[in-house]
Scaffold this motif. Structure first.
Motif, PDB file in Angstrom:
ATOM      1  N   LEU A 191      27.435  -3.575 -12.015  1.00  0.00           N
ATOM      2  CA  LEU A 191      25.957  -2.848 -10.681  1.00  0.00           C
ATOM      3  C   LEU A 191      26.505  -1.678 -10.021  1.00  0.00           C
ATOM      4  O   LEU A 191      28.170  -1.933  -9.186  1.00  0.00           O
ATOM      5  CB  LEU A 191      25.743  -3.719 -10.311  1.00  0.00           C
ATOM      6  N   LYS A 192      25.840  -0.535 -10.453  1.00  0.00           N
ATOM      7  CA  LYS A 192      26.510   0.231  -9.606  1.00  0.00           C
ATOM      8  C   LYS A 192      24.780   0.598  -8.313  1.00  0.00           C
ATOM      9  O   LYS A 192      24.423   0.147  -8.983  1.00  0.00           O
ATOM     10  CB  LYS A 192      26.511   1.738 -10.354  1.00  0.00           C
ATOM     11  N   PRO A 193      25.228   1.392  -7.411  1.00  0.00           N
ATOM     12  CA  PRO A 193      24.086   1.672  -6.757  1.00  0.00           C
ATOM     13  C   PRO A 193      22.345   1.909  -6.858  1.00  0.00           C
ATOM     14  O   PRO A 193      22.706   2.788  -8.119  1.00  0.00           O
ATOM     15  CB  PRO A 193      24.634   2.024  -5.479  1.00  0.00           C
ATOM     16  N   PHE A 194      22.115   1.648  -6.445  1.00  0.00           N
ATOM     17  CA  PHE A 194      20.087   1.711  -7.585  1.00  0.00           C
ATOM     18  C   PHE A 194      19.951   3.363  -6.757  1.00  0.00           C
ATOM     19  O   PHE A 194      20.323   3.319  -5.352  1.00  0.00           O
ATOM     20  CB  PHE A 194      19.441   0.539  -6.808  1.00  0.00           C
ATOM     21  N   LYS A 231      11.981   1.167  -4.155  1.00  0.00           N
ATOM     22  CA  LYS A 231      11.652   0.195  -3.086  1.00  0.00           C
ATOM     23  C   LYS A 231      11.212  -1.581  -3.267  1.00  0.00           C
ATOM     24  O   LYS A 231      10.210  -2.731  -3.162  1.00  0.00           O
ATOM     25  CB  LYS A 231      10.377   0.567  -2.568  1.00  0.00           C
ATOM     26  N   MET A 232      12.051  -1.945  -4.222  1.00  0.00           N
ATOM     27  CA  MET A 232      12.118  -3.043  -5.282  1.00  0.00           C
ATOM     28  C   MET A 232      12.046  -4.244  -4.082  1.00  0.00           C
ATOM     29  O   MET A 232      12.855  -5.029  -3.317  1.00  0.00           O
ATOM     30  CB  MET A 232      13.772  -3.164  -6.037  1.00  0.00           C
ATOM     31  N   ARG A 233      11.968  -5.499  -4.435  1.00  0.00           N
ATOM     32  CA  ARG A 233      11.054  -6.368  -3.571  1.00  0.00           C
ATOM     33  C   ARG A 233      12.449  -7.686  -4.347  1.00  0.00           C
ATOM     34  O   ARG A 233      12.521  -8.824  -3.817  1.00  0.00           O
ATOM     35  CB  ARG A 233       9.979  -6.831  -3.077  1.00  0.00           C
ATOM     36  N   ARG A 234      11.920  -7.840  -5.466  1.00  0.00           N
ATOM     37  CA  ARG A 234      12.554  -8.930  -6.536  1.00  0.00           C
ATOM     38  C   ARG A 234      13.637  -8.091  -7.382  1.00  0.00           C
ATOM     39  O   ARG A 234      13.204  -7.609  -8.387  1.00  0.00           O
ATOM     40  CB  ARG A 234      11.646  -9.610  -7.026  1.00  0.00           C
ATOM     41  N   LEU A 235      14.400  -8.926  -7.445  1.00  0.00           N
ATOM     42  CA  LEU A 235      15.790  -8.063  -8.921  1.00  0.00           C
ATOM     43  C   LEU A 235      16.351  -9.693  -9.674  1.00  0.00           C
ATOM     44  O   LEU A 235      16.737 -10.851  -8.720  1.00  0.00           O
ATOM     45  CB  LEU A 235      16.523  -7.793  -7.508  1.00  0.00           C
ATOM     46  N   GLN A 236      16.038  -9.373 -10.760  1.00  0.00           N
ATOM     47  CA  GLN A 236      16.239 -10.341 -11.557  1.00  0.00           C
ATOM     48  C   GLN A 236      17.171 -10.232 -12.386  1.00  0.00           C
ATOM     49  O   GLN A 236      17.387  -9.175 -13.136  1.00  0.00           O
ATOM     50  CB  GLN A 236      15.203 -11.338 -12.352  1.00  0.00           C
ATOM     51  N   ILE A 237      18.375 -10.185 -12.576  1.00  0.00           N
ATOM     52  CA  ILE A 237      20.019 -10.115 -13.184  1.00  0.00           C
ATOM     53  C   ILE A 237      20.382 -11.848 -13.227  1.00  0.00           C
ATOM     54  O   ILE A 237      22.038 -11.797 -13.911  1.00  0.00           O
ATOM     55  CB  ILE A 237      20.625  -9.032 -12.432  1.00  0.00           C
ATOM     56  N   ALA A 292      26.641  -1.587  -4.836  1.00  0.00           N
ATOM     57  CA  ALA A 292      25.852  -2.755  -5.726  1.00  0.00           C
ATOM     58  C   ALA A 292      24.521  -2.960  -5.026  1.00  0.00           C
ATOM     59  O   ALA A 292      23.914  -1.736  -5.579  1.00  0.00           O
ATOM     60  CB  ALA A 292      26.003  -3.416  -6.262  1.00  0.00           C
ATOM     61  N   PHE A 293      24.296  -3.083  -3.929  1.00  0.00           N
ATOM     62  CA  PHE A 293      22.857  -3.071  -3.152  1.00  0.00           C
ATOM     63  C   PHE A 293      22.875  -2.771  -2.211  1.00  0.00           C
ATOM     64  O   PHE A 293      21.549  -2.856  -0.700  1.00  0.00           O
ATOM     65  CB  PHE A 293      22.991  -4.543  -2.497  1.00  0.00           C
ATOM     66  N   LYS A 294      23.085  -1.916  -2.083  1.00  0.00           N
ATOM     67  CA  LYS A 294      23.223  -0.659  -0.945  1.00  0.00           C
ATOM     68  C   LYS A 294      21.723  -0.143  -0.844  1.00  0.00           C
ATOM     69  O   LYS A 294      21.461   0.672  -1.711  1.00  0.00           O
ATOM     70  CB  LYS A 294      24.350  -0.084  -0.331  1.00  0.00           C
ATOM     71  N   GLY A 295      21.057   0.196   0.135  1.00  0.00           N
ATOM     72  CA  GLY A 295      19.580   0.382   1.058  1.00  0.00           C
ATOM     73  C   GLY A 295      18.995   0.067   0.371  1.00  0.00           C
ATOM     74  O   GLY A 295      18.083  -0.055  -0.071  1.00  0.00           O
ATOM     75  N   LEU A 296      18.739  -1.410  -0.067  1.00  0.00           N
ATOM     76  CA  LEU A 296      17.454  -2.288  -0.553  1.00  0.00           C
ATOM     77  C   LEU A 296      17.054  -2.714   0.319  1.00  0.00           C
ATOM     78  O   LEU A 296      17.100  -4.000   0.125  1.00  0.00           O
ATOM     79  CB  LEU A 296      18.374  -3.201  -2.254  1.00  0.00           C
ATOM     80  N   GLU A 308      29.257  -8.804   2.933  1.00  0.00           N
ATOM     81  CA  GLU A 308      28.260  -8.743   3.190  1.00  0.00           C
ATOM     82  C   GLU A 308      26.878  -7.787   2.088  1.00  0.00           C
ATOM     83  O   GLU A 308      26.499  -6.476   2.321  1.00  0.00           O
ATOM     84  CB  GLU A 308      28.916  -7.440   3.851  1.00  0.00           C
ATOM     85  N   ALA A 309      27.200  -8.773   1.442  1.00  0.00           N
ATOM     86  CA  ALA A 309      26.354  -7.322  -0.037  1.00  0.00           C
ATOM     87  C   ALA A 309      25.093  -6.856  -0.180  1.00  0.00           C
ATOM     88  O   ALA A 309      24.809  -5.986  -0.316  1.00  0.00           O
ATOM     89  CB  ALA A 309      26.708  -8.759  -1.363  1.00  0.00           C
ATOM     90  N   PHE A 310      24.209  -8.378   0.469  1.00  0.00           N
ATOM     91  CA  PHE A 310      23.282  -7.776   1.013  1.00  0.00           C
ATOM     92  C   PHE A 310      23.089  -7.475   2.660  1.00  0.00           C
ATOM     93  O   PHE A 310      21.530  -7.993   2.809  1.00  0.00           O
ATOM     94  CB  PHE A 310      22.049  -9.238   0.488  1.00  0.00           C
ATOM     95  N   LEU A 311      23.776  -7.092   3.560  1.00  0.00           N
ATOM     96  CA  LEU A 311      23.756  -6.892   4.608  1.00  0.00           C
ATOM     97  C   LEU A 311      22.068  -5.587   4.737  1.00  0.00           C
ATOM     98  O   LEU A 311      22.126  -5.792   6.202  1.00  0.00           O
ATOM     99  CB  LEU A 311      24.803  -6.041   5.005  1.00  0.00           C
ATOM    100  N   ASP A 312      21.719  -4.912   4.009  1.00  0.00           N
ATOM    101  CA  ASP A 312      21.043  -3.652   4.520  1.00  0.00           C
ATOM    102  C   ASP A 312      19.426  -4.692   3.547  1.00  0.00           C
ATOM    103  O   ASP A 312      18.872  -3.762   4.530  1.00  0.00           O
ATOM    104  CB  ASP A 312      21.445  -2.640   2.598  1.00  0.00           C
ATOM    105  N   SER A 313      19.499  -5.847   3.407  1.00  0.00           N
ATOM    106  CA  SER A 313      18.622  -6.448   2.766  1.00  0.00           C
ATOM    107  C   SER A 313      17.912  -7.179   4.258  1.00  0.00           C
ATOM    108  O   SER A 313      18.254  -8.757   4.000  1.00  0.00           O
ATOM    109  CB  SER A 313      18.652  -6.788   1.637  1.00  0.00           C
ATOM    110  N   ARG A 314      17.021  -6.984   4.994  1.00  0.00           N
ATOM    111  CA  ARG A 314      16.434  -7.488   6.522  1.00  0.00           C
ATOM    112  C   ARG A 314      15.950  -8.388   6.246  1.00  0.00           C
ATOM    113  O   ARG A 314      15.686  -9.307   7.233  1.00  0.00           O
ATOM    114  CB  ARG A 314      16.525  -6.195   7.269  1.00  0.00           C
TER     115      ARG A 314
END
Length: 746
Positions: A76-79, A84-90, A102-106, A125-131
């Motif tokens: 995965l690369k940065p989106f 404005k994605m709320r749900r991500l299914q991989i 990969a999840f920076k800025g989500l 810290e993968a989901f640190l930006d997802s507050r």
């Protein structure tokens, strides 16, 4: 006025001409994906599309749900920024690592599903930006042991780490996810859990530790889990556990599952502090000598459901067995060797019992005190060698609504068996070799809503003799006759007039090759018809029986032998909103495109075709990962010639951005409709396709559809304003002239 009408038509045509293959073009949609709105949210479904990477450049920044399940994505690369994605299914890909970048800025991400990959490393810290992150699914990954804190998230409430090959949980594992309310660690070879590992999770309400190979748990493991309401420890080996100590602090516990945990003994004070316990599952344990009365004690007076299925209780149930659990509403005793006389005494103190399950108990006779169960609504005595001896004993159950006597070696059921069960709503007789049914058998069951006669060896469908003559069974709405070798008559109706109110009919797996045009003449009120697993073909007139089913809403034709299908077949079924054609050997031809256009434009919803796109159940949190799609296949000649048509521009079809080559003969309907070159042929839509040709957006400058629509709306509003201004000006002049004339007259 003519100009306005023309412009309005052009506006509508422009908006619709690009939607024949089920895609809306208000927002971007990648080539290999299907996009649609779910309620008001934009869903991009790229599942099972053989993708090896995420189509980052083609994603809309407003995508709400992105489904990438079932592909071959390895990294995965940065989106894109500001997505404005709320749900991500991989789920079910080939990811090996979850990196921070990969999840920076989500920032808007709420749910993430990474289950079923090959992930062995997760950056804390993968989901640190997802507050606002609430749910993380990582089940079925070889994560293994983790050193230090697992994740950093101050909002996380749900974490699924089941089947992740975790052998131990370190003391810092939950330090930065203390808000968790539900944790699932099932199917990990933990073997042992360190004391205090869950102490920091003071808000936890549900903890699942099923099948973790636990052989011992500390007596104070749940000491700080004061809010724990649901605890599952099924499938472990906890024979030597002191349950009175382990459960002693769980004063708010309401649900406890100890199924198949190797328990052979329970002390009298095991549940003494669990005073709010409502559901207790002890099934599949070797509790040969269980003293039910002593174990339940006097503290479980809130208990409403007790499951002792398959505990191999050897001793007879005493008369005091359930004396302290008089609030019991549901009792499961299936799979224990029981005798009618002992059972009669043990059940006597349970007059409030509503559900009793005695399946597979070796019963040759039944207790004769069913008259005490004034509230009994459900009774399961299936899989017992009853040998036709039950009629008199069941007679007192006048309030019974559900009776399951399936697979009970019944070859004959007397005509008076159900004479007094006038409240019966669901009757299950499946799995008995009945061959035929006695006259008047269902005569008094006038409130019956569901009748199940699957796998009964019936060759003749239900006939009028088993019902009262000249009486319509108004409440009987569902009949299941699946897996019977039915012989369908070549002419005339299959069912008697008494069943005219039936709305749901299951004739699946009945070896049916054809149905005559009047097959359902006496059951024209059908709303749901299941014909799956039969041998229906695409011969002319083979589905003509549908013409009289004007109320039909759902039909299941899956796994038959249909190779083509014409939407004209469903002309007489205006209420149809679900058509299941999965598993048929369809040939890829333009009839597929016609069916697609019929569902998308005539019916107004692609969901009518089961498997055409993601259904609601496929995109919910913790939903089903594997979806079934509609497929067709090219024959060898088509496969050789199809590559010439793949990139053909057809008005009304979404074009491919990049050139493509055909490799696989099997195609989903969604992809075939786009690549087929088939013109939109639904008659009422031909003018719209012609408008698209006139505008010829694809061969001219690339103007976004949204821009065109906004421009047209602006033109229409401008013209409307101009016309209103002219009318007001004329009205003003007329008023002034009238006023001058009146003044002169005076």
């Amino acid at each position: 006025m003519a100009l306005k009408t023309s412009l309005v038509f052009c506006l509508i045509a422009t908006g619709l001409s690009y939607a024949f293959n089920g895609d809306s073009f208000e927002l971007e949609c990648p080539d290999e994906c299907d996009c649609h709105y779910f309620r008001i949210n934009w869903v991009t479904d790229c599942s099972e599309s053989n993708l090896t990477e995420v189509p980052y450049d083609e994603l809309s920044l407003s995508v709400y749900i992105l489904d990438l399940n079932g592909n071959n994505i390895t990294t995965l690369k940065p989106f894109p920024n500001d997505i404005k994605m709320r749900r991500l299914q991989i789920a079910d890909n080939r990811l090996t690592r979850v990196e921070r970048e990969a999840f920076k800025g989500l920032e808007y991400l709420i749910d993430i599903d990474l289950s079923g990959n090959n992930i062995s490393y997760v950056d804390p810290e993968a989901f640190l930006d997802s507050r606002g992150l609430l749910n993380v699914e990582l089940q079925d990954n070889p994560i293994g042991n983790v050193e230090g804190p697992f994740l950093v998230s101050p909002t996380l409430q749900y974490l699924d780490l089941s089947n992740c090959n975790i052998t131990s949980i370190n003391s810092q594992f939950f330090d930065n996810i203390t808000t968790l309310m539900t944790v699932d660690l099932s199917n990990n070879p933990l073997k042992n859990l360190a004391t205090g590992v869950f102490d920091i999770l003071t808000s936890i309400e549900t903890l699942k530790l099923n099948d973790c190979k636990l052989s011992n748990i500390s007596e104070v493991l749940f000491a700080n889990a004061a809010h724990l309401k649901n605890l599952e420890l099924a499938g472990n080996y906890l024979k030597h556990t002191d349950w009175s100590e382990v459960l002693g602090k769980l004063v708010r516990l309401e649900y406890l599952n100890l199924r198949k945990t190797g328990i052979t003994y329970l002390s009298e004070d095991t549940f003494s502090n669990c005073t709010y316990l409502v559901t207790l599952v002890l099934a599949d344990n070797e509790l040969h000598d269980l003293d039910v009365a002593a174990t339940l004690g006097s503290s479980v007076n809130h208990l409403e459901l007790l499951d002792l299925s398959n505990c191999r209780i050897q001793g007879p149930l005493s008369g005091e067995a359930f004396a302290n659990a008089t609030r019991l509403k549901s009792l499961y005793l299936s799979g224990n060797p029981l005798f009618a006389a002992d059972l009669q005494e043990a059940l006597a103190p349970l007059p409030k019992l509503e559900r009793l399950f005695l399946s597979n108990c070796g019963l040759r006779n039944l207790p004769d005190n069913f008259n005490v169960f004034d509230n009994l609504l459900e009774l399961d005595i299936s899989h017992n060698p009853l040998n036709n001896v039950f009629t008199r004993l069941l007679a007192p159950l006048e309030k019974l609504e559900y009776l399951n006597m399936g697979h009970s070696n019944l070859s004959y059921i007397g005509p008076d068996s159900f004479a007094k069960m006038t409240s019966m709503k669901r009757l299950v007789l499946s799995g008995n070799d009945l061959l035929s049914l006695e006259a008047g058998l269902f005569g008094n069951l006038t409130q019956l809503t569901t009748l199940e006669l699957e796998m009964c060896g019936l060759k003749r469908p239900l006939n009028a003799n088993v019902f009262f003559k000249n009486l319509t069974y108004m409440d009987l709405r569902e009949i299941k006759l699946g897996s019977n070798p039915l012989v369908i008559p070549d002419k005339g109706p299959v069912f008697p007039k008494q069943l005219s109110q039936v709305t749901t009919l299951d004739l699946s797996n009945c070896n049916i090759t054809s149905l005559n045009v009047d097959a359902f003449k006496n059951t024209i009120n059908l709303t749901e018809l299941n014909l799956s697993g039969n041998r229906l073909r695409s011969n002319d007139g083979n589905l003509a029986f549908l013409e009289i089913l004007k109320h039909l809403e759902k039909i299941n034709l899956s796994y038959n032998n249909l190779t083509t299908i014409d939407p004209q077949i469903f002309t007489h079924n205006p209420k149809l909103h679900s058509l299941n054609l999965l598993g048929n050997p369809f040939i890829c031809d333009c009839k597929i495109a016609e069916m697609w256009d019929w569902a998308n434009m005539i019916k107004g919803d692609l969901d009518v075709l089961v498997g055409a796109k993601s259904a609601e159940k496929d995109i919910v949190v913790k939903g089903n990962k594997k979806k079934k799609y509609l497929y067709c296949h090219y024959n060898e000649t088509q496969l050789r010639n199809a590559s010439l048509m793949l990139n053909k521009t057809v008005p009304g079809r979404r074009p491919f951005i990049k050139p493509r080559e055909l490799i696989y003969a099997n195609r989903t309907w969604a992809k075939y409709v786009r690549e087929s070159g088939c013109e939109p042929v639904v008659k009422i839509l031909r003018p719209i396709a012609l408008v698209a040709e006139i505008f010829d957006f694809k061969n001219g400058p690339k103007i976004p559809t949204g821009v065109v629509i906004v421009a047209l709306i602006a033109i229409i509003l401008g013209l409307a304003t101009l016309i209103m201004t002219i009318r007001l000006f004329r009205r003003k002049n007329t008023t002034e002239i009238d006023s001058e004339t009146s003044r002169k007259s005076r």
